[in-house]
Design a protein around this motif. Structure first.
Motif, PDB file in Angstrom:
ATOM      1  N   GLY A 137       0.805  -1.207   0.000  1.00 20.66           N
ATOM      2  CA  GLY A 137       0.000   0.000   0.000  1.00 20.66           C
ATOM      3  C   GLY A 137       0.840   1.260   0.000  1.00 20.66           C
ATOM      4  O   GLY A 137       2.073   1.225  -0.016  1.00 20.66           O
ATOM      5  N   SER A 138       0.156   2.386   0.032  1.00 15.05           N
ATOM      6  CA  SER A 138       0.825   3.680  -0.014  1.00 15.05           C
ATOM      7  C   SER A 138       1.384   4.067   1.347  1.00 15.05           C
ATOM      8  O   SER A 138       1.015   3.489   2.370  1.00 15.05           O
ATOM      9  CB  SER A 138      -0.168   4.753  -0.475  1.00 15.05           C
ATOM     10  N   LEU A 139       2.267   5.058   1.336  1.00 16.25           N
ATOM     11  CA  LEU A 139       2.807   5.592   2.574  1.00 16.25           C
ATOM     12  C   LEU A 139       1.950   6.767   3.041  1.00 16.25           C
ATOM     13  O   LEU A 139       1.388   7.500   2.229  1.00 16.25           O
ATOM     14  CB  LEU A 139       4.245   6.074   2.368  1.00 16.25           C
ATOM     15  N   PRO A 140       1.870   6.990   4.345  1.00 14.33           N
ATOM     16  CA  PRO A 140       1.149   8.155   4.848  1.00 14.33           C
ATOM     17  C   PRO A 140       1.923   9.433   4.535  1.00 14.33           C
ATOM     18  O   PRO A 140       3.135   9.381   4.254  1.00 14.33           O
ATOM     19  CB  PRO A 140       1.071   7.897   6.354  1.00 14.33           C
ATOM     20  N   PRO A 141       1.275  10.575   4.562  1.00 18.72           N
ATOM     21  CA  PRO A 141       1.960  11.840   4.270  1.00 18.72           C
ATOM     22  C   PRO A 141       3.181  12.054   5.161  1.00 18.72           C
ATOM     23  O   PRO A 141       3.148  11.782   6.366  1.00 18.72           O
ATOM     24  CB  PRO A 141       0.877  12.894   4.566  1.00 18.72           C
ATOM     25  N   PRO A 145      10.394   7.563   2.492  1.00 18.54           N
ATOM     26  CA  PRO A 145      10.251   6.430   1.569  1.00 18.54           C
ATOM     27  C   PRO A 145      11.162   5.258   1.895  1.00 18.54           C
ATOM     28  O   PRO A 145      10.902   4.125   1.470  1.00 18.54           O
ATOM     29  CB  PRO A 145      10.612   7.044   0.208  1.00 18.54           C
ATOM     30  N   ALA A 146      12.215   5.509   2.656  1.00 17.45           N
ATOM     31  CA  ALA A 146      13.146   4.436   3.000  1.00 17.45           C
ATOM     32  C   ALA A 146      12.680   3.608   4.195  1.00 17.45           C
ATOM     33  O   ALA A 146      13.435   2.778   4.709  1.00 17.45           O
ATOM     34  CB  ALA A 146      14.530   5.011   3.283  1.00 17.45           C
ATOM     35  N   ILE A 147      11.440   3.779   4.621  1.00 16.25           N
ATOM     36  CA  ILE A 147      10.921   3.047   5.775  1.00 16.25           C
ATOM     37  C   ILE A 147      11.034   1.536   5.592  1.00 16.25           C
ATOM     38  O   ILE A 147      11.291   0.794   6.545  1.00 16.25           O
ATOM     39  CB  ILE A 147       9.437   3.435   6.040  1.00 16.25           C
ATOM     40  N   PHE A 148      10.898   1.078   4.333  1.00 12.41           N
ATOM     41  CA  PHE A 148      10.946  -0.361   4.112  1.00 12.41           C
ATOM     42  C   PHE A 148      12.365  -0.913   4.235  1.00 12.41           C
ATOM     43  O   PHE A 148      12.545  -2.115   4.425  1.00 12.41           O
ATOM     44  CB  PHE A 148      10.339  -0.715   2.761  1.00 12.41           C
ATOM     45  N   HIS A 149      13.384  -0.053   4.126  1.00 18.35           N
ATOM     46  CA  HIS A 149      14.747  -0.504   4.389  1.00 18.35           C
ATOM     47  C   HIS A 149      14.880  -0.889   5.865  1.00 18.35           C
ATOM     48  O   HIS A 149      15.533  -1.885   6.201  1.00 18.35           O
ATOM     49  CB  HIS A 149      15.754   0.597   4.040  1.00 18.35           C
ATOM     50  N   ARG A 150      14.273  -0.109   6.724  1.00 22.86           N
ATOM     51  CA  ARG A 150      14.286  -0.443   8.153  1.00 22.86           C
ATOM     52  C   ARG A 150      13.566  -1.758   8.391  1.00 22.86           C
ATOM     53  O   ARG A 150      14.024  -2.612   9.172  1.00 22.86           O
ATOM     54  CB  ARG A 150      13.643   0.683   8.953  1.00 22.86           C
ATOM     55  N   THR A 166       4.279  -1.614  -3.442  1.00 26.74           N
ATOM     56  CA  THR A 166       4.039  -0.200  -3.218  1.00 26.74           C
ATOM     57  C   THR A 166       4.307   0.545  -4.521  1.00 26.74           C
ATOM     58  O   THR A 166       4.511  -0.067  -5.563  1.00 26.74           O
ATOM     59  CB  THR A 166       4.922   0.322  -2.059  1.00 26.74           C
ATOM     60  N   SER A 167       4.325   1.874  -4.467  1.00 30.38           N
ATOM     61  CA  SER A 167       4.487   2.663  -5.686  1.00 30.38           C
ATOM     62  C   SER A 167       5.200   3.975  -5.378  1.00 30.38           C
ATOM     63  O   SER A 167       5.487   4.277  -4.216  1.00 30.38           O
ATOM     64  CB  SER A 167       3.122   2.947  -6.322  1.00 30.38           C
ATOM     65  N   GLY A 168       5.488   4.750  -6.428  1.00 33.18           N
ATOM     66  CA  GLY A 168       6.066   6.072  -6.268  1.00 33.18           C
ATOM     67  C   GLY A 168       7.425   6.060  -5.586  1.00 33.18           C
ATOM     68  O   GLY A 168       8.231   5.135  -5.772  1.00 33.18           O
ATOM     69  N   PRO A 169       7.699   7.062  -4.755  1.00 34.64           N
ATOM     70  CA  PRO A 169       9.000   7.154  -4.092  1.00 34.64           C
ATOM     71  C   PRO A 169       9.326   5.944  -3.219  1.00 34.64           C
ATOM     72  O   PRO A 169      10.492   5.558  -3.104  1.00 34.64           O
ATOM     73  CB  PRO A 169       8.861   8.431  -3.241  1.00 34.64           C
ATOM     74  N   ALA A 172      10.686   3.346  -5.569  1.00 35.67           N
ATOM     75  CA  ALA A 172      12.016   3.728  -6.035  1.00 35.67           C
ATOM     76  C   ALA A 172      13.064   3.541  -4.947  1.00 35.67           C
ATOM     77  O   ALA A 172      14.225   3.200  -5.231  1.00 35.67           O
ATOM     78  CB  ALA A 172      11.998   5.178  -6.514  1.00 35.67           C
ATOM     79  N   ALA A 173      12.667   3.738  -3.690  1.00 33.84           N
ATOM     80  CA  ALA A 173      13.598   3.630  -2.573  1.00 33.84           C
ATOM     81  C   ALA A 173      13.995   2.192  -2.255  1.00 33.84           C
ATOM     82  O   ALA A 173      14.882   1.961  -1.434  1.00 33.84           O
ATOM     83  CB  ALA A 173      12.999   4.285  -1.328  1.00 33.84           C
ATOM     84  N   LEU A 174      13.344   1.216  -2.909  1.00 38.69           N
ATOM     85  CA  LEU A 174      13.696  -0.182  -2.658  1.00 38.69           C
ATOM     86  C   LEU A 174      15.025  -0.563  -3.289  1.00 38.69           C
ATOM     87  O   LEU A 174      15.564  -1.641  -3.000  1.00 38.69           O
ATOM     88  CB  LEU A 174      12.602  -1.107  -3.207  1.00 38.69           C
ATOM     89  N   GLU A 175      15.556   0.275  -4.153  1.00 37.67           N
ATOM     90  CA  GLU A 175      16.824  -0.030  -4.828  1.00 37.67           C
ATOM     91  C   GLU A 175      17.927  -0.265  -3.792  1.00 37.67           C
ATOM     92  O   GLU A 175      17.889   0.272  -2.699  1.00 37.67           O
ATOM     93  CB  GLU A 175      17.209   1.119  -5.756  1.00 37.67           C
ATOM     94  N   ARG A 176      18.870  -1.112  -4.183  1.00 37.78           N
ATOM     95  CA  ARG A 176      20.040  -1.434  -3.355  1.00 37.78           C
ATOM     96  C   ARG A 176      19.722  -2.456  -2.265  1.00 37.78           C
ATOM     97  O   ARG A 176      20.198  -2.345  -1.135  1.00 37.78           O
ATOM     98  CB  ARG A 176      20.680  -0.177  -2.735  1.00 37.78           C
ATOM     99  N   GLY A 177      18.909  -3.441  -2.619  1.00 38.54           N
ATOM    100  CA  GLY A 177      18.796  -4.623  -1.771  1.00 38.54           C
ATOM    101  C   GLY A 177      17.884  -4.534  -0.579  1.00 38.54           C
ATOM    102  O   GLY A 177      18.300  -4.806   0.550  1.00 38.54           O
ATOM    103  N   CYS A 178      16.640  -4.179  -0.791  1.00 41.75           N
ATOM    104  CA  CYS A 178      15.719  -4.052   0.332  1.00 41.75           C
ATOM    105  C   CYS A 178      14.841  -5.283   0.507  1.00 41.75           C
ATOM    106  O   CYS A 178      14.744  -5.824   1.588  1.00 41.75           O
ATOM    107  CB  CYS A 178      14.848  -2.804   0.143  1.00 41.75           C
ATOM    108  N   ALA A 179      14.185  -5.727  -0.557  1.00 48.03           N
ATOM    109  CA  ALA A 179      13.142  -6.743  -0.435  1.00 48.03           C
ATOM    110  C   ALA A 179      13.596  -8.103  -0.949  1.00 48.03           C
ATOM    111  O   ALA A 179      14.549  -8.218  -1.721  1.00 48.03           O
ATOM    112  CB  ALA A 179      11.900  -6.289  -1.185  1.00 48.03           C
ATOM    113  N   TRP A 180      12.859  -9.145  -0.535  1.00 45.70           N
ATOM    114  CA  TRP A 180      13.058 -10.457  -1.150  1.00 45.70           C
ATOM    115  C   TRP A 180      12.246 -10.549  -2.430  1.00 45.70           C
ATOM    116  O   TRP A 180      12.721 -11.092  -3.427  1.00 45.70           O
ATOM    117  CB  TRP A 180      12.632 -11.572  -0.178  1.00 45.70           C
TER     118      TRP A 180
END
Length: 315
Positions: A137-141, A145-150, A166-169, A172-180
């Motif tokens: 889903g989307s992020l709150p205001p 965007p890097a919350i998923f890295h945490r 997710t979508s948008g920023p 894009a912030a998932l780059e550099r090894g965030c998700a499986w």
């Protein structure tokens, strides 16, 4: 079956109704509304629960809307871990137009979350000791965007696989090894690689590029009415859509993620899991308004597609 936890950072109280024709400035007389708890991870959890999986839904909850939201979600039987917040849970509205069959979806932004509230949400996910974590889903205001890295770091500490839709920023912030595993749409992939993707060869190449850029180990690209493709180490798959009568598209993408993750949690292969996800997404089109996927529809569509042997393996 492995346990699953879902995280929804911006849930919504979904209201759906019908009216004869949507016209500006007029009072639009609507049918009795259907009210349901929604948001990406909430929908994923509801579908996983309906399909017989073990899941806990983690989400922020606040204000009168949040009270109603929590009660409705409890009534579905989905195990939940709500985190109280100072803000008010948002609402959304879907209106089907009888005259044309068109659907109008009005989505509000939602409350800002304090850093302490975000940390509580992340810890609530990990406390459930899941094998799979679905952030959808989307992020709150105002949310970083890097919350998923945490979340990825925390998931790694307990050996959980992180699935992100997710979508948008935030995407894009998932780059550099965030998700499986990550599940962008074709349009979102085109935005990430900066070019149009005309056919299968270009789309597979783009998915490989996302893997190379560290978005995820497994990249699943939703192709809407054309199905989906998957790229992972040593595996490339392309599956066509399962044709069903057109209905409400609300929750179709979330149902696909739910079916895919549940199948993986049940130790199905990537190919079978993708096919099960496609079946779950198609089943969502058979239900009205904001109603989600029914188990009997998913099993019927999956079994029929499996029997047809429609999978195309490019590995």
């Amino acid at each position: 079956m492995a346990r699953i936890a879902t995280l929804t950072l911006n849930p919504a109280l979904d209201q759906s109704t019908r009216t004869d024709k949507v016209r500006p400035t007029h009072k639009l007389r609507c049918a009795e509304p259907r009210i349901e708890p929604g948001g990406g991870g909430i929908n994923v959890a509801r579908v996983i629960h309906a399909l017989g999986g073990e899941v806990t839904a983690v989400f922020p909850c606040g204000g009168p809307t949040g009270t109603t939201f929590e009660k409705l979600l409890r009534d579905t039987g989905v195990p939940i871990a709500p985190v109280p917040i100072a803000g008010t849970t948002r609402a959304s509205l879907t209106v089907d137009e009888n005259e044309t069959g068109e659907q109008y979806r009005f989505v509000l932004p939602g409350p800002m979350l304090a850093e302490a509230e975000l940390e509580q949400l992340l810890q609530a996910v990990i406390a459930d000791s899941p094998r799979y974590v679905v952030a959808s889903g989307s992020l709150p205001p105002g949310c970083d965007p890097a919350i998923f890295h945490r979340l990825c770091g925390l998931s790694g500490k307990i050996g959980a696989r992180l699935v992100v839709d997710t979508s948008g920023p935030a995407l894009a912030a998932l780059e550099r090894g965030c998700a499986w595993l990550v599940k962008p749409s074709l349009r979102e992939v085109e935005e990430l690689v900066g070019r149009e993707l005309a056919g299968d060869a270009e789309q597979f190449a783009a998915a490989r590029e996302l893997r190379g850029r560290g978005f995820a180990d497994v990249v699943v690209v939703s192709l809407a009415e054309r199905g989906a493709l998957l790229v992972a180490e040593g595996t490339e798959l392309r599956l066509p859509a399962i044709e069903v009568p057109a209905g409400s598209a609300v929750g179709a993408g979330d149902s696909m993620v739910a079916g895919l993750t549940l199948a993986l949690a049940a130790n199905k292969t990537l190919g079978d899991a993708l096919l099960y996800g496609i079946a779950a997404g198609a089943a969502a089109l058979l239900t009205p308004g904001a109603e989600l996927t029914r188990r009997e529809d998913v099993e019927r569509l999956y079994s029929a597609a499996l029997a047809r042997g429609s999978m195309q393996n490019r590995s």
